[in-house]
Design a protein around this motif. Sequence first.
Motif, PDB file in Angstrom:
ATOM      1  N   ALA A 242       0.830  -1.204   0.000  1.00 28.86           N
ATOM      2  CA  ALA A 242       0.000   0.000   0.000  1.00 28.86           C
ATOM      3  C   ALA A 242       0.864   1.255   0.000  1.00 28.86           C
TER       4      ALA A 242
ATOM      5  N   THR B 130      -4.929  -0.405   5.237  1.00 29.18           N
ATOM      6  CA  THR B 130      -6.223   0.247   5.018  1.00 29.18           C
ATOM      7  C   THR B 130      -6.080   1.761   5.055  1.00 29.18           C
TER       8      THR B 130
ATOM      9  N   ASN C 297      -4.323   2.797   1.740  1.00 33.58           N
ATOM     10  CA  ASN C 297      -5.124   2.594   0.529  1.00 33.58           C
ATOM     11  C   ASN C 297      -6.270   3.593   0.434  1.00 33.58           C
TER      12      ASN C 297
END
Length: 310
Positions: free
Chosen positions: A226, A264, A267
């Motif tokens: 990421a 997370t 991203n």
Amino acid sequence: MSTEAVAWAMDQAPMPRTEKGKADTTARHVLQALAEHASPSGTDAHPSVLRIQYRTGYDRTTVQRALRRLERAGLIAKDGMVESRIRYKLAMELRRPATDWSDLEREEDDFRAAAAERKRRSRSKGVTHAESVTVTHGNAVTVTHTESVTADVTDATPSRHALKVRPSRTERRPNHQQPSDNQLHKDSSSPAAQTDEPKGELHLEAFGAFWTVYPKKRAREEAKKAWIAAIKRGAEPKHIVNAAQAYARERFSQDPKYTKFPATWLNKGCYDDEPDPQPGPPRLRAVGPRTAPRDLNHMTDEEKQRALNF
């Protein structure tokens, strides 16, 4: 329930066929429902039509038609009545021919062979043979390669060819020195690949700083992917690290289960979010002989209680 009757209905009984010669799966299912209520010898099977409906999910008409087809095929026979229900006897002496299995194996082999042939044809469409290739360069030079190489060079005014083919790596360039393997690899790679490949490993040292300050350290490899994706999207490593520090301060002393995973967080581009305002600790009037105000974080439980009740 009789295991012998059920095993016969599932594996050993001949497959009932429709008028078109296809497997009658509906009648086969009804036969299995009858076998569940038969004795080990295949007799005394008298479930109601309603029970068969419940077992198979078919409607009443479908069940009755399937029973008639099983009778015509000789797989069941009526054997009296039991409380207004027809009692059936299963023809367990009948056996499914061994050719049914061999036919299925042959169909499977044919299917695999056809799939392999389709795959081979699909691959052959993408193969270009370099035995006879016509190359048109931007400087209007036409080179024809065959088994015995013959080069005809014609100078003309610059023009565009309808089909441009990149020269093969193994082909020699006429009137020029044979390039090295490194040069061939460099020429054959696209500009996008030349820029993306080093960029994928760019700023990985800064990722260590990000990992150090981020409040939740989970799934490091996913976070690294990421991170690279965020750098490719144009994010600055220093900006991401600063945002991670701010997020760590925001999550300090908060429930860690609500803290986002690093992958997370990256991203979703949370490094561009505005940080939540952080109000200072509540100030309360001193209790007892103290004159300077103190905050709750530096009070004992007894002092907090007295301060709140003041």
